[in-house]
Design an enzyme around this catalytic site. Structure first.
Site, PDB file in Angstrom:
ATOM      1  N   ILE A   1       0.924  -1.119   0.199  1.00  0.00           N
ATOM      2  CA  ILE A   1       0.149   0.076  -0.017  1.00  0.00           C
ATOM      3  C   ILE A   1       1.181   1.357   0.032  1.00  0.00           C
ATOM      4  CG2 ILE A   1      -1.930   1.284   1.072  1.00  0.00           C
ATOM      5  CD1 ILE A   1      -2.695  -1.263   2.656  1.00  0.00           C
ATOM      6  N   CYS A   2       0.454   2.172  -1.061  1.00  0.00           N
ATOM      7  CA  CYS A   2       1.459   3.310  -0.731  1.00  0.00           C
ATOM      8  C   CYS A   2       1.545   4.016   0.546  1.00  0.00           C
ATOM      9  CB  CYS A   2       1.073   4.282  -1.905  1.00  0.00           C
ATOM     10  SG  CYS A   2      -0.774   5.129  -1.610  1.00  0.00           S
ATOM     11  N   THR A   3       0.594   3.990   1.303  1.00  0.00           N
ATOM     12  CA  THR A   3       0.571   4.445   2.492  1.00  0.00           C
ATOM     13  C   THR A   3       0.780   3.636   3.637  1.00  0.00           C
ATOM     14  OG1 THR A   3      -1.758   4.274   2.843  1.00  0.00           O
ATOM     15  CG2 THR A   3      -0.917   6.776   1.994  1.00  0.00           C
ATOM     16  N   ALA A   4       1.393   2.529   3.482  1.00  0.00           N
ATOM     17  CA  ALA A   4       1.944   1.547   4.173  1.00  0.00           C
ATOM     18  C   ALA A   4       2.902   2.223   5.449  1.00  0.00           C
ATOM     19  CB  ALA A   4       2.475   0.254   3.861  1.00  0.00           C
TER      20      ALA A   4
ATOM     21  N   LEU B   1       4.357  11.474   1.360  1.00  0.00           N
ATOM     22  CA  LEU B   1       2.881  11.066   1.191  1.00  0.00           C
ATOM     23  C   LEU B   1       2.158  11.290   2.405  1.00  0.00           C
ATOM     24  CD1 LEU B   1       1.246  10.093  -1.178  1.00  0.00           C
ATOM     25  CD2 LEU B   1       1.698   7.636  -0.550  1.00  0.00           C
TER      26      LEU B   1
END
Length: 477
Positions: A285-288, A405
């Site tokens: 997930i990009c926001t992991a 992010l």
């Protein structure tokens, strides 16, 4: 998640089991990451087909732009309901092509339906502003669609992300050519087959391919807006291409999100939050959560609880496989580099035997900013932890990063929360919930993580351009 297939970026679209740049007439072959069995082969779009899709979108733009906004919204609603009817088929393909948990994949389809319905309602309400000018004149700002939108979307949440970009673009009045990830081409093709019949011919098209096909699409001089969700390296390459065409660019790219754990929170609760952030969807997930900074006063309890959480997830078999073996190789290389540089493995960190691309939930302690595990996006189920002596040190360390992010702060101290919100150079700061946030809370990534609003109501603004109008009175003869 890219149009770039020859780099080592873990976020990339390119499937190592196939050619990332297949030639004309070739196809993309996909294997199931659970066991390596074949899923199938999807033909790649020829250059002429990509040019034709863009040309048809250009030809359909005038009529679609002139279609009343309420009618465009009605078409989006029909498409949303059709998507919901194919939930099982889409979720099955997502599970088989990317390894994503079957129920999570179904949840992604339901999120896509909700997103299309959201834009069906929001787009007709998208409005300009009146300006205060002369009393005898009218001054206003009028929002208009940009034209042809080229959308390049990822594999890790493919249906929901694609639906968001497609819904916003079409709702405003743009036409769309969509290139889904080559890591889930069967899913991308089916998504197009479900959506396209609900719009006039040429308004939306799907093209299948790898990096070469993506570059043909985003580099077309007839494309007016490019939206890319995917890896940082690919996004930067797309930015260089689009700089030559003048198209408007929206990028939501990789992240290297920090989690800061203050001394005054319950360490077991904090460990549970960290586990959700680091291990959900196997960290893909990009926001992991990629980097964890924990206060020394609770570090031992936190690490013990986090290792327990990780071991439990691995033993129960709830950690889904990584999307492919190349992804697993990248993740393991980051872990090995950290260990060679002094990190300790508390659990996990070993390559499983057998077919497929599974990787255990892994916890590393004694990490440092100089390690690849901290300086690069790992995109796997790895919780990398650095112990700090104070909250200010944690914030300062977390802020030293090329990405921008999101970040999460766990603290009971309101002053500490305010300090982190102000000091962290990211688009989103979450306090006391790693995946918290109200719907519609769009954000602008910073640094190497991209630019522009990639979702929420503000995405309608990205998909539109503004014309200022001054309407004065003429002097009659």
């Amino acid at each position: 998640m890219t149009t770039e297939g020859t780099n080592t970026d873990p976020h990339t679209n390119a499937d190592p089991g196939t050619r990332s740049n297949p030639g004309a007439g070739e196809g993309i072959a996909i294997t199931d990451p659970h066991d390596g069995t074949p899923v199938g082969t999807v033909p790649v779009a020829a250059e002429s087909a990509i040019r034709e899709a863009v040309a048809r979108a250009r030809g359909a733009f005038s009529a679609w732009r002139a279609t009343p906004a309420a009618e465009r919204g009605a078409a989006l609603r029909r498409a949303a309901h059709a998507l919901g009817e194919r939930e099982d088929d889409l979720a099955d393909l997502n599970h088989r092509e990317t390894g994503r948990d079957r129920e999570e994949a179904a949840g992604g389809v339901r999120a896509a339906v909700d997103t299309l319905l959201q834009y069906a309602e929001l787009a007709p309400l998208h409005r300009g502003r009146s300006l205060l000018g002369e009393n005898e004149a009218l001054d206003l700002m009028r929002a208009e669609p940009r034209g042809v939108a080229a959308l390049v979307t990822p594999w890790n949440d493919p249906v929901a992300v694609s639906a968001g970009l497609i819904g916003a673009a079409l709702g405003v009045g743009n036409t769309v050519v969509h290139k889904p990830s080559e890591r889930c081409p069967h899913l991308g093709r089916l998504l197009g087959e479900v959506l396209e019949p609900h719009f006039p011919s040429g308004v939306i098209a799907t093209v299948i391919g790898g990096s070469r096909e993506g570059e043909m699409l985003v580099g077309s001089p007839d494309v007016d807006v490019v939206a890319h969700v995917g890896s940082t390296l690919a996004g930067e390459r797309i930015a260089r291409i689009v700089a030559l065409t003048g198209a408007h660019l929206i990028r939501e790219n990789g992240g290297n999100d920090a989690l800061i754990v203050d001394a005054d929170v319950d360490p077991r609760w904090a460990a549970a939050q960290a586990a959700v952030g680091a291990f959900s969807n196997s960290g893909q997930i990009c926001t992991a959560v990629e980097r964890i900074f924990v206060h020394r006063d609770i570090a031992d309890e936190f690490l013990a609880a986090l290792a327990e959480e990780a071991s439990d997830r691995t033993e129960r078999g709830v950690v889904a496989p990584l999307v492919d073996e190349r992804m697993r190789e990248t993740v393991h290389a980051h872990v090995a580099d950290a260990v060679a540089s002094g990190a300790r493995v508390l659990t996990g960190g070993e390559l499983p035997q057998g077919a497929g691309s599974r990787y255990p939930a892994t916890v590393l302690s004694d990490c440092a900013p100089s390690m690849r595990i901290f300086s690069e996006e790992t995109f796997g189920p790895v919780a990398a932890v650095m112990t700090v002596d104070g909250f200010a040190e944690a914030v300062e360390s977390a802020a030293h990063d090329d990405y921008g992010l999101a970040a999460t702060v766990l603290t009971a101290d309101l002053a500490h929360a305010h300090h982190a919100i102000d000091a962290l150079p990211v688009g989103t700061v979450k306090v006391n919930a790693v995946f918290g946030g109200a719907p519609g809370g769009s954000a602008q990534p910073r640094g190497r993580s991209g630019s522009g609003f990639g979702y929420g109501p503000e995405l309608l603004d990205e998909m539109a351009t503004v014309k200022v109008v001054h309407l004065g009175a003429a002097v009659r003869r």
